[in-house]
Scaffold this motif. Structure first.
Motif, PDB file in Angstrom:
ATOM      1  N   ARG A 353      32.362  48.655  -7.373  1.00 62.15           N
ATOM      2  CA  ARG A 353      32.411  48.769  -6.135  1.00 62.15           C
ATOM      3  C   ARG A 353      30.379  49.810  -6.259  1.00 62.15           C
ATOM      4  NH1 ARG A 353      34.584  49.431  -0.779  1.00 62.15           N
ATOM      5  NH2 ARG A 353      34.123  51.730  -0.661  1.00 62.15           N
ATOM      6  N   GLU A 354      30.946  50.459  -7.426  1.00 63.80           N
ATOM      7  CA  GLU A 354      29.604  51.666  -8.312  1.00 63.80           C
ATOM      8  C   GLU A 354      28.256  50.749  -7.413  1.00 63.80           C
ATOM      9  OE1 GLU A 354      31.073  55.255 -10.126  1.00 63.80           O
ATOM     10  OE2 GLU A 354      29.398  54.741 -11.085  1.00 63.80           O
ATOM     11  N   VAL A 355      28.604  50.047  -8.071  1.00 60.00           N
ATOM     12  CA  VAL A 355      26.927  48.971  -8.602  1.00 60.00           C
ATOM     13  C   VAL A 355      26.749  48.364  -7.398  1.00 60.00           C
ATOM     14  CG1 VAL A 355      26.496  46.967  -9.143  1.00 60.00           C
ATOM     15  CG2 VAL A 355      27.716  47.945 -10.961  1.00 60.00           C
ATOM     16  N   ALA A 356      27.574  47.743  -6.611  1.00 57.68           N
ATOM     17  CA  ALA A 356      26.757  47.568  -5.255  1.00 57.68           C
ATOM     18  C   ALA A 356      26.616  48.740  -4.387  1.00 57.68           C
ATOM     19  CB  ALA A 356      28.774  46.929  -4.549  1.00 57.68           C
ATOM     20  N   ASN A 357      27.098  50.035  -4.290  1.00 56.18           N
ATOM     21  CA  ASN A 357      27.070  50.387  -2.860  1.00 56.18           C
ATOM     22  C   ASN A 357      25.559  51.059  -3.789  1.00 56.18           C
ATOM     23  OD1 ASN A 357      29.554  50.138  -1.953  1.00 56.18           O
ATOM     24  ND2 ASN A 357      30.026  52.308  -2.867  1.00 56.18           N
ATOM     25  N   ASP A 358      25.524  51.337  -5.605  1.00 50.99           N
ATOM     26  CA  ASP A 358      24.431  52.241  -5.334  1.00 50.99           C
ATOM     27  C   ASP A 358      22.518  50.754  -5.358  1.00 50.99           C
ATOM     28  OD1 ASP A 358      25.236  54.901  -5.883  1.00 50.99           O
ATOM     29  OD2 ASP A 358      25.893  54.257  -8.039  1.00 50.99           O
ATOM     30  N   ALA A 359      23.104  49.923  -5.858  1.00 55.05           N
ATOM     31  CA  ALA A 359      22.003  48.879  -5.701  1.00 55.05           C
ATOM     32  C   ALA A 359      21.553  48.357  -4.413  1.00 55.05           C
ATOM     33  CB  ALA A 359      22.757  47.496  -5.738  1.00 55.05           C
ATOM     34  N   VAL A 360      22.223  48.639  -3.036  1.00 51.34           N
ATOM     35  CA  VAL A 360      22.107  48.428  -1.831  1.00 51.34           C
ATOM     36  C   VAL A 360      21.412  49.714  -1.259  1.00 51.34           C
ATOM     37  CG1 VAL A 360      22.849  48.683   0.237  1.00 51.34           C
ATOM     38  CG2 VAL A 360      23.803  46.735  -1.581  1.00 51.34           C
ATOM     39  N   LEU A 361      21.849  51.207  -1.588  1.00 53.30           N
ATOM     40  CA  LEU A 361      21.458  52.012  -1.404  1.00 53.30           C
ATOM     41  C   LEU A 361      19.748  52.647  -1.783  1.00 53.30           C
ATOM     42  CD1 LEU A 361      21.599  54.975  -0.198  1.00 53.30           C
ATOM     43  CD2 LEU A 361      23.064  55.446  -2.710  1.00 53.30           C
ATOM     44  N   ASN A 362      19.694  51.577  -3.350  1.00 54.34           N
ATOM     45  CA  ASN A 362      18.366  52.402  -3.578  1.00 54.34           C
ATOM     46  C   ASN A 362      17.423  51.447  -3.093  1.00 54.34           C
ATOM     47  OD1 ASN A 362      19.124  53.434  -5.484  1.00 54.34           O
ATOM     48  ND2 ASN A 362      19.166  52.449  -7.000  1.00 54.34           N
ATOM     49  N   ALA A 363      17.450  49.952  -2.931  1.00 55.38           N
ATOM     50  CA  ALA A 363      16.856  49.248  -2.058  1.00 55.38           C
ATOM     51  C   ALA A 363      16.452  49.072  -0.837  1.00 55.38           C
ATOM     52  CB  ALA A 363      17.604  47.423  -1.946  1.00 55.38           C
ATOM     53  N   ASN A 364      17.565  50.303   0.215  1.00 53.89           N
ATOM     54  CA  ASN A 364      17.403  50.311   1.496  1.00 53.89           C
ATOM     55  C   ASN A 364      16.900  51.476   1.663  1.00 53.89           C
ATOM     56  OD1 ASN A 364      18.404  48.848   3.611  1.00 53.89           O
ATOM     57  ND2 ASN A 364      20.163  48.780   2.434  1.00 53.89           N
ATOM     58  N   TYR A 365      16.544  52.308  -0.243  1.00 52.72           N
ATOM     59  CA  TYR A 365      15.961  53.562  -0.199  1.00 52.72           C
ATOM     60  C   TYR A 365      14.467  53.691   0.587  1.00 52.72           C
ATOM     61  CZ  TYR A 365      13.687  57.884  -1.651  1.00 52.72           C
ATOM     62  OH  TYR A 365      12.482  58.759  -2.500  1.00 52.72           O
ATOM     63  N   LEU A 366      14.217  52.160  -0.536  1.00 51.96           N
ATOM     64  CA  LEU A 366      12.337  51.950  -1.121  1.00 51.96           C
ATOM     65  C   LEU A 366      12.129  50.998   0.394  1.00 51.96           C
ATOM     66  CD1 LEU A 366      12.545  50.228  -4.525  1.00 51.96           C
ATOM     67  CD2 LEU A 366      11.752  52.008  -4.093  1.00 51.96           C
ATOM     68  N   ARG A 367      13.256  50.276   1.259  1.00 48.84           N
ATOM     69  CA  ARG A 367      12.795  49.962   2.861  1.00 48.84           C
ATOM     70  C   ARG A 367      12.761  51.215   3.267  1.00 48.84           C
ATOM     71  NH1 ARG A 367      15.268  49.150   7.164  1.00 48.84           N
ATOM     72  NH2 ARG A 367      17.495  50.136   5.991  1.00 48.84           N
ATOM     73  N   ALA A 368      12.863  52.147   3.065  1.00 51.53           N
ATOM     74  CA  ALA A 368      12.192  53.708   4.196  1.00 51.53           C
ATOM     75  C   ALA A 368      11.243  54.371   3.720  1.00 51.53           C
ATOM     76  CB  ALA A 368      14.018  54.168   4.195  1.00 51.53           C
ATOM     77  N   ARG A 369      10.787  54.337   2.563  1.00 51.61           N
ATOM     78  CA  ARG A 369      10.240  54.540   2.168  1.00 51.61           C
ATOM     79  C   ARG A 369       8.724  54.114   2.041  1.00 51.61           C
ATOM     80  NH1 ARG A 369       9.211  58.755  -2.894  1.00 51.61           N
ATOM     81  NH2 ARG A 369       6.985  58.399  -1.130  1.00 51.61           N
TER      82      ARG A 369
END
Ligand SMILES: Cc1ncc(COP(=O)(O)O)c(C=O)c1O
Lengths: 490, 452
Positions: A353-369
């Motif tokens: 779960r940690e993998v999916a959570n951080d993979a998705v979080l990182n992608a959304n962070y880049l999307r926002a930036r």
């Protein structure tokens, strides 16, 4: 020499380092008296010359070290190729795969003498089935594409077993090129399927195209737009109602680990890429390892042999009469199965779960930036990757290629470009969970800076790269008169 | 433990930038009923513990250090210089991917070009691709290539081609218009087993797209393929050679000199021990005229804007990412790292080294056969062979293998698995890594199990 940059001098070809009579690495001492080949082989069957380069050991070593230094790699910096999941490759995997007990065995030694290997592969298949929600898994496919082929062949065989013949495969226009290419290799006809403005499959078009010739829908989940198909249950229900099967392209499993099992959503068969989700290294292009999960009704058609557990131990069960046949000379890329297994056992239940959570979080962070600087045609919460469109920049006379090449001057590897095809001037970014916030920020700032340069100094982008070992290369001539094999006359 | 470097503070900052409250908010598109399943998986293991676990599994397998192994049958052990694996452990090689951005991956692209050039020299062909999954899929792709070139559907497959390769070719062609006809290419008599190339030649006709021969063939034989080559030429059929041991090319006349249109082979033996069958690397080489029919990646040499030499992926319009359903194949990820290892290995051994490993292997096999004869065994050696020969096993191949294994010897591959008529034979392989002690272990085990 005019125009030659001195920072990274070009490396000669291995052939240019050779010198007649220069000794290579010494072969082993002879254990037996030599037999003259001409005395035992038929006339004309012994080769007269062997024109290979004669290079000293140290020169071979230096040559390939210097070549390696002209490469980008995950261990150098972020490698945000969308769809490729370029995450850190744990070093313990390399240690594990090189244990003599796993590296040395021969495919045809007695099964009783490879119980550990068989147990490992058997357990890996079970664990992958648990993670992705499939009844049976084979790890024989050597890569994702080969998994696709096995999957479509299994679907055909299942249809045949029910007295049906169907020849059409529905492939969304956002799909990876391997999906339609695989359909052709398995003798099927591709029918493209459109994407609705919200990034989901167009359900009306799906209904219109479902008929009794449709064998399967090939669906990438999350899609290549980095989006979760919001009406997935409706999609799989409709395909099944029309008598078809749902093939899942699981190249993007990283986003789903521990969060959802695609097999629970109505997907009948799906490949997983161990070289993406499960950290087996990409090797400069391969080897990978594919695994194919199927629901119970498709299991009889899988390739053999399959590893089974009996009271007496593990055994290789030959393919049954319904099997589509083998796709590898033995059991696939076993070395990568060991790496994937080591990783999965390292992660454990919590790690998934940690993998999916951080993979998705990182992608959304880049999307926002990046959203203020680039068009994002399907701008909603994304999964493991975000797809930008270089359309704003194109209006300034700058293409996505120019953006990518300029990133190289920043020492940043560009994202995947011009894929998926339905996004104009696409830049497909997959950061993965193993990048830190600092690394994401550096990447975002490089991309934002290039977007600024597109406005203020577009020529910098057109001329890029200027800080790499070579400038832009002439691909047209390379295609028109291919030079793919060095000969001394060159 | 997920190898993620993020702290909770990092995560909180990212969530704020995104404008959501929690990570759960990022997964709302997943149907609620199926979100967050409970997985039945074991606990996470730190490095030491995971290695202990995997080593426990490794220790259950027997390896040649403790066994005298005479197994070959398509998977061979040869000496591999130590520098090969040192190179393959360099991060810059193994943690990169397909060179999509040429300017940032010149090392990989140049190494692919050198690999292709070395394969051409070994095989005597004009062009090669950058690798396929393994030798078996290389054969399958070769058959599909010949179908596209000739627009004929017939394939004449010699029964002396590796049985697993033949199975893979059948899998790859089952759904398209290809009709594979297998002709034994060998015959059994009381006196032994002998090749029968004439039978293969006789099966070729005007519907034949290609004929497939292996060199040395699965039985270890090196035969003169002239009858097949002549028949193929007469009927306009293409000739495909399979090579399962690249070291054999150090000694044997290359396929390019024997009328080859396509060469399909396996390169694993240049890079390391069999690794229980993979990863290896398939090689596919052909004539210049057919380059646009080759599947897979190809690197080409070109120049940059300054006229400086550089390398690119070339002829990409053959490939799936451009051509989609009209691509020559669906292959994407290949076996690049193993192919690189093969290029490094060939470069380090040089022509003398490659030839010497081939000659040593041939010598070891012939001396081993002689030693077996000395202890009363019968070797079916009427036909010339390279480093594998057929041993008569009067008690049955499988039973003999089991009995030898009990004496710490992997005696060979029971050919009864290929054809029942060969139930009483073993395929025995020796290479440059076979020692005198190994042969002594085999001969004394042989005597022990045939005593009384
Ligand atoms: C979405 C998707 N599907 C399929 C594939 C094919 O997988 P492989 O390269 O392992 O054959 C890839 C990657 O190349 C991919 O990104």
């Amino acid at each position: 020499m005019p125009g030659r940059r001195s920072i990274v001098a070009s490396e000669p070809l291995i052939f240019e380092l050779a010198s007649s009579g220069r000794p290579g690495v010494r072969p082993p001492l002879a254990q037996f008296d030599d037999v003259d080949p001409a005395s035992v082989l038929p006339e004309g069957q012994v080769r007269e010359s062997l024109d290979l380069p004669e290079v000293s050991e140290i020169d071979v070593m230096r040559h390939f070290v210097r070549l390696s230094q002209r490469n980008h790699s995950i261990d150098t910096a972020i490698y945000p190729l969308g769809s490729c999941t370029m995450k850190y490759n744990p070093k313990i995997n390399e240690v594990a795969a090189r244990l003599p007990g796993l590296l040395e065995p021969h495919p045809y030694q007695p099964e009783t003498s490879v119980q550990g290997l068989l147990a490992l592969i058997h357990d890996l298949e079970a664990v992958l089935g648990e993670i992705a929600g499939f009844a049976t898994v084979t790890t024989q496919p050597a890569a994702g594409s080969q998994g696709e082929m096995v999957g479509l062949l299994c679907i055909q065989a299942w249809l045949r077993s029910r007295g049906e013949r169907r020849a059409t495969v529905l492939v969304p226009d956002s799909a990876h090129g391997t999906n339609p290419a695989t359909a052709t290799m398995t003798g099927m006809r591709v029918e493209p399927l459109g994407t609705a403005p919200d990034g989901n499959i167009d359900l009306d078009e799906l209904d219109a195209k479902l008929n009794d010739d449709v064998a399967a829908l090939m669906l990438t989940l999350p899609t290549t737009l980095g989006l979760f198909e919001q009406r997935i249950l409706e999609v799989t229900r409709r395909v099944h109602a029309a008598g078809g099967q749902v093939y899942g392209d699981g190249a993007n499993m990283n986003a789903m680990l521990g969060r959802v099992r695609p097999g629970d959503l109505g997907i009948d068969v799906m490949h997983l890429n161990l070289h993406k989700t499960f950290t087996t290294p990409h090797g400069g292009g391969g080897p990978g390892a594919g695994a194919l999960g199927v629901q119970a009704h498709l299991a009889p058609f899988l390739p053999g042999p399959q590893i089974v557990r009996r009271d007496s131990g593990y055994a290789l069960e030959p393919a049954g009469p319904d099997s589509v046949g083998r796709v590898h000379a033995h059991l696939g890329n076993v070395g990568n199965l060991i790496r994937g297994y080591t990783y999965i056992r390292s992660l454990g239940r919590e790690g998934m779960r940690e993998v999916a959570n951080d993979a998705v979080l990182n992608a959304n962070y880049l999307r926002a930036r990046l959203a203020p600087h680039f068009d994002i045609p399907y701008n909603r919460i994304c999964m493991h990757e975000v797809v930008l469109a270089g359309t704003r920049q194109r209006r300034l006379g700058v293409r996505t290629t120019d953006i990518a090449k300029r990133l190289i001057d920043y020492g940043v590897h560009p994202p995947t470009v011009y894929f998926p095809l339905i996004v104009d001037e696409a830049l497909m970014i997959e950061p993965t969970e193993t990048e830190s916030i600092e690394s994401l920020d550096q990447f975002a700032e490089a991309l934002i800076s290039v977007a600024d340069e597109a406005k203020t100094a577009p020529d910098l982008l057109h001329a890029a790269p200027s800080a790499a070992p070579v400038r832009r290369l002439d691909e047209v001539t390379a295609n028109r008169s291919p030079d793919v094999n060095w000969t001394a006359a060159d | 433990m997920s190898y993620s470097p993020s702290t909770d503070a990092d995560r909180a900052r990212m969530l704020r930038t995104i404008g959501v409250n929690s990570t759960d908010d990022l997964f709302v598109d997943i149907p609620a009923a199926h979100r967050d399943p409970t997985l039945d998986l074991p606990e996470a293991l730190p490095e030491v513990d995971v290695l202990r676990l995997v080593r426990g599994l490794a220790d259950q397998n027997q390896i040649p250090e403790g066994v005298a192994s005479f197994l070959g049958a398509g998977f061979y052990r040869h000496f591999v210089p130590a520098l090969v694996d040192q190179q393959l452990l360099r991060s810059e090689w193994y943690t990169g991917y397909t060179p999509y951005q040429a300017e940032m991956t010149q090392g990989t692209l140049q190494s692919m070009y050198e690999f292709q050039s070395l394969v051409c020299r070994l095989t005597g062909m004009e062009v090669a691709n950058a690798s396929l999954y393994d030798g078996a899929t290389a054969l399958a792709e070769a058959v599909l290539m010949c179908r596209a070139i000739t627009r004929r559907s017939g394939v004449v497959m010699a029964g002396t081609v590796h049985p697993a390769y033949r199975e893979v070719a059948a899998t790859y062609t089952q759904a398209v218009d290809v009709d594979i006809r297998t002709v034994d290419g060998w015959s059994r008599s009381d006196g032994g087993v002998a090749p029968d190339v004439e039978a293969v030649a006789a099966a070729i006709d005007d519907t034949t797209s290609c004929v497939v021969l292996q060199r040395p063939d699965f039985f270890g034989w090196v035969v003169d393929p002239t009858p097949v080559v002549e028949a193929a030429e007469r009927h306009g059929a293409k000739i495909v050679y399979v090579v399962t041991d690249p070291i054999s090319l150090g000694l044997l006349t290359p396929p390019g000199d024997l009328g080859a249109d396509v060469v399909a082979g396996e390169l694993r033996a240049l890079v390391g021990p069999p690794a229980y069958g993979g990863p290896g690397a398939g090689m596919l080489a052909t004539r210049k005229a057919f380059i646009r029919r080759l599947p897979g990646r190809i690197a080409g040499r070109t120049t940059d804007l300054d006229g400086q030499q550089g390398f690119v992926l070339t002829l990409q319009t053959r490939e799936q990412h451009i051509r989609r359903e009209r691509a020559t194949s669906n292959i994407t990820t290949n076996q690049a790292l193993v192919a690189l290892g093969a290029a490094i290995s060939i470069s380090a051994l040089g022509p003398g080294g490659v030839r010497s490993l081939a000659t040593r292997s041939l010598s070891a096999a012939h001396r081993c056969a002689a030693a077996l004869k000395d202890v009363g065994a019968t070797v079916f050696d009427a036909a010339p062979y390279f480093h594998e020969f057929i041993l008569h096993a009067p008690r049955g191949g499988e039973a003999t293998v089991d009995a030898l294994a009990a004496h710490g010897v992997f005696g060979g591959y029971p050919l009864g698995r290929v054809a029942p008529a060969l139930d009483d034979t073993l395929l025995v392989c020796a290479t440059d890594l076979t020692t005198r002690a190994d042969v002594e272990a085999l001969t004394s085990a042989w005597q022990a199990i045939h005593r009384g």
